[in-house]
Scaffold this motif. Structure first.
Motif, PDB file in Angstrom:
ATOM      1  N   SER A 176       0.836  -1.196   0.000  1.00 57.88           N
ATOM      2  CA  SER A 176       0.000   0.000   0.000  1.00 57.88           C
ATOM      3  C   SER A 176       0.871   1.247   0.000  1.00 57.88           C
ATOM      4  N   ASP A 177       0.720   2.022  -1.071  1.00 56.22           N
ATOM      5  CA  ASP A 177       1.504   3.257  -1.161  1.00 56.22           C
ATOM      6  C   ASP A 177       1.121   4.229  -0.049  1.00 56.22           C
ATOM      7  N   ARG A 178      -0.170   4.217   0.320  1.00 56.40           N
ATOM      8  CA  ARG A 178      -0.623   5.136   1.369  1.00 56.40           C
ATOM      9  C   ARG A 178       0.089   4.832   2.679  1.00 56.40           C
ATOM     10  N   LEU A 179       0.091   3.539   3.034  1.00 53.48           N
ATOM     11  CA  LEU A 179       0.745   3.132   4.273  1.00 53.48           C
ATOM     12  C   LEU A 179       2.229   3.490   4.216  1.00 53.48           C
ATOM     13  N   GLN A 180       2.837   3.233   3.058  1.00 49.17           N
ATOM     14  CA  GLN A 180       4.260   3.531   2.941  1.00 49.17           C
ATOM     15  C   GLN A 180       4.512   5.006   3.198  1.00 49.17           C
ATOM     16  N   LYS A 181       3.678   5.852   2.574  1.00 45.93           N
ATOM     17  CA  LYS A 181       3.870   7.298   2.723  1.00 45.93           C
ATOM     18  C   LYS A 181       3.748   7.730   4.176  1.00 45.93           C
ATOM     19  N   SER A 182       2.862   7.050   4.932  1.00 41.65           N
ATOM     20  CA  SER A 182       2.684   7.504   6.313  1.00 41.65           C
ATOM     21  C   SER A 182       3.712   6.882   7.257  1.00 41.65           C
TER      22      SER A 182
END
Ligand SMILES: Nc1ncnc2c1ncn2[C@@H]1O[C@H](COP(=O)(O)OP(=O)(O)OP(=O)(O)O)[C@@H](O)[C@H]1O
Ligand SMILES: [Mg+2]
Lengths: 342, 352
Positions: A176-182
């Protein structure tokens, strides 16, 4: 008269600020100035800090209110945090204590051959194994065997837990790119914060006598590379191979277990190697908060200016570091070789 | 005619965030360049209508970027279409659930890749057995089937090697064995031989034809090489900028190109080697066998072999046989005329 008085009156805030007769002692500098019988003479235009503004307006905070606020906030939250975190982290204490007991209780004539055997099994390299045997004997000769084993037991537990948590987190991040970003900023923070800084809140939360205190500090610091490299490793898996996996109808689980994890393994191993090295670095600092091991001797060297004690312990740490590094690197190259590149 | 194995109808693919919104521009006739310049979307496929018949090799040909890979990846929905229908064995692939789609990928179509895409950490045997183990077959079955097909593609003895220990040609044999182990009626081959050097490539084409003679799969083969296309194709589809320029029987396309793009393509090839007697013979009228023939030839002989046989003498004529049956006559003068591409012959005609 304070420099910013005019500013507040110009803004029509004099009334809101209240009378400035209130001559509560402000800062050490002010006290000194008052003692000297004259107005504090700072720079021409003082920096608009809380303290300087407070001189002109009582309503403005003072900087010590900020630190007090943080402390009070933390103390207010502490009971809640403690009731939640204490039971969750309790197994860590047991594991650390248990491992410590095990490493110490095991007689040396079993432990040393065992360690050498593990090195051989992991690295399959004769020079590395011989180096391990010689280093342990060297440590033993100068009576540092026990402390070295204490350090090793802590590293063993902390690395295991880091891998157990780090690999799944890394996998989730790669999906998940979102999780990675956070998560990445958090990892950056953990890695850049001076290690002493996060010892402070931990000391408040747990008592210094509990081993989980240093356990958490070490894990927080050392888990970062294994997370990062698992994420990276999975993201770097050849897209053509993933496409083939999809084309033959693999489900997500099959893809993960049969393709992504095996192909990311060299990267994950590199992450584990770094995690081991970082827990070693941290275990020395953690002796400030009662972690046993070689770090204690280093600390003694510093505190009592016992040069010899400090240096011998320091060399012991270096030896341990080289052992751990060589063995894990050799294991890594072994894995790398079975996956010959195209 | 029977139902085609695969039918693509009205298939559009536009790459970009708002593909559905810009679709009508394409349907109104906007081209690839305009779409990119005005809307920032890449046109992948433009109104594709192709039927692929069971047991045939359908070759999709086009230059780089013409959308070949995009097209083949729609059949198993590795790429989602913007609009259109994909029917495989009478079943609409777009209606499949996630499980249904996975099932279709496991049981209906297998794929061979340009870059082989083998699992580097598994042996050749395990790689070839992968499609079965994905379906949950036990290890013995997987290994047995894998070994059987590895042997069939000429790789017995290499079962325990790792892919990286093999040459490119051998790796692609593993790729083909893997697709065959899957035992699916449809095989998708995306530039399967493009990464191989010419000699190996010819070997692999022969291997494929040989396997096909026996297995009668429905093969969709992608290539950018016309010689390869003509050698393999039962049905040839020519793509350009995402739309089908011409499709049909390869010999027919070669003799009647309907577009300058295709004329360019076909002008460079060795026509004598590709064209066959059946494409240029004069069909027999009312069963009358000409008396003055110099011999008999097979319908599937190439023109090259005919030239060799006649010793270059254009005055000869032959009777054409399909098995036992006489089907037509071949005049060597006709044959020589067919060797000249249409563009050139028109240019010649204009000059005189
Ligand atoms: N994921 C994508 N996003 C945006 N554009 C894409 C994407 N995939 C393909 N394209 C574009 O679609 C067009 C067709 O690409 P495709 O890969 O199907 O070509 P191809 O005929 O297979 O070419 P090649 O012979 O190089 O493999 C190209 O213009 C390409 O840039
Ligand atoms: Mg392609």
């Amino acid at each position: 008269m304070a420099f910013y008085d005019k500013l507040f009156s110009a803004l029509g805030l004099s009334d809101w600020c209240g009378t400035s007769d209130d001559k509560a002692p402000l800062s050490l500098a002010d006290l000194a100035a008052q003692a000297g019988g004259q107005e504090a003479s700072g720079p021409l235009i003082p920096i608009p800090s809380f303290d300087n503004l407070h001189e002109s307006c009582n309503r403005v905070w003072q900087s010590r209110d900020v630190t007090n606020g943080i402390e009070e906030g933390f103390l207010a939250a502490k009971p809640v945090l403690k009731t939640v975190l204490d039971p969750i982290t309790q197994p860590l204490s047991w594991m650390l204590d248990g491992a410590l007991w095990l490493f110490e209780a095991m007689p040396w004539f079993i432990m040393v051959p065992l360690l050498v055997a593990i090195s051989w099994y992991a690295s399959r390299s004769r020079p590395v194994t011989i180096f391990v045997a010689v280093s342990i004997m060297l440590l033993a000769v100068v009576d540092h065997y026990d402390v070295a084993m204490q350090t090793l037991s802590i590293i063993f537990v902390c690395t295991t837990i880091s891998v157990l948590f780090g690999v799944p987190i890394g996998i989730a991040m790669s999906k998940s790119d979102r999780l990675q970003k956070s998560v990445v900023p958090l990892l950056d923070l953990l890695q850049t914060l001076p290690t002493f800084v996060y010892l402070i809140p931990l000391i408040f939360l747990f008592s210094v006598t509990e081993s989980k205190l240093y356990g958490i500090a070490i894990i927080l610091y050392a888990i970062v590379p294994v997370i990062r490299l698992t994420d990276l490793g999975i993201r770097l898996v050849d897209r053509d191979v993933i496409e083939a996996a999809n084309a033959f109808g693999m489900n997500d689980r099959q893809k993960l277990m049969r393709v992504q994890l095996p192909l990311a393994l060299p990267n994950i191993m590199a992450g584990i190697n770094q995690t081991i090295m970082m827990s070693l670095a941290m275990v020395v600092i953690a002796s400030l908060v009662s972690a046993p091991g070689l770090g204690v001797n280093v600390l003694r060297g510093i505190r009592n200016l016992e040069l010899g004690v400090g240096i011998v312990a320091g060399i012991g740490i270096v030896l341990l570091a080289v052992i751990l590094d060589r063995v894990s690197k050799a294991a890594l190259t072994r894995v790398d070789k079975t996956q010959v590149k195209h | 005619m029977t139902q085609p194995m695969v039918r693509l109808s009205g298939l559009y693919k536009i790459f970009g965030a708002c593909d559905k919104d810009v679709l009508h521009h394409v349907q109104d006739g906007m081209g690839k360049e305009e779409l990119l310049a005005q809307h920032g979307h890449v046109l992948g496929l433009n109104n594709i209508n192709v039927d692929m018949q069971a047991g045939e090799i359908t070759v999709v040909m086009g230059l780089s970027g013409s959308g070949k890979s995009t097209l083949i990846r729609h059949l198993n929905r590795l790429i989602e279409p913007t609009a259109g229908e994909i029917i495989v064995q009478g079943e609409d692939v777009m209606q499949l659930s996630e499980d249904g789609l996975r099932h279709a990928r496991q049981e209906k179509m297998s794929m061979v890749f340009q870059k082989f895409a083998l699992l580097p950490h598994k042996t050749v045997l395990k790689n070839a057995g992968m499609p079965l183990s994905v379906r949950g077959e036990d290890e013995v079955t997987c290994d047995r089937e894998a070994a059987k097909w590895l042997d069939r593609v000429g790789l017995s003895g290499f079962e325990n090697h790792y892919p990286a220990q093999l040459s490119g040609g051998m790796q692609q044999r593993v790729g083909i064995a893997r697709a065959l182990t899957a035992n699916t009626p449809i095989m998708l081959m995306d530039e399967a031989f493009s990464a191989l050097d010419p000699l190996i490539r010819t070997d692999m084409q022969d291997l494929l034809l040989e396997l096909q003679k026996e297995l009668h799969k429905t093969i969709i083969f992608i290539t950018h090489d016309l010689d390869e296309a003509l050698k393999l194709a039962d049905h040839l589809v020519i793509l350009k900028d995402g739309f089908v320029v011409q499709q049909g029987e390869p010999q027919h396309i070669l003799l009647n190109p309907n577009d300058p793009y295709i004329e360019d393509f076909v002008s460079d090839i060795n026509r004598a080697r590709v064209l066959r007697v059946r494409s240029i013979m004069t069909p027999l009228v009312d069963g009358k066998v000409p008396k003055d023939a110099d011999g008999e030839v097979d319908v599937n002989d190439t023109l090259e072999s005919m030239i060799a046989r006649s010793g270059g003498d254009t005055s000869h004529a032959y009777v054409v046989k399909d098995g036992e049956q006489t089907v037509g006559t071949l005049d060597m003068t006709e044959l020589v005329r067919a060797l000249v591409p249409r563009v050139a012959s028109e240019a010649g005609a204009r000059q005189s």
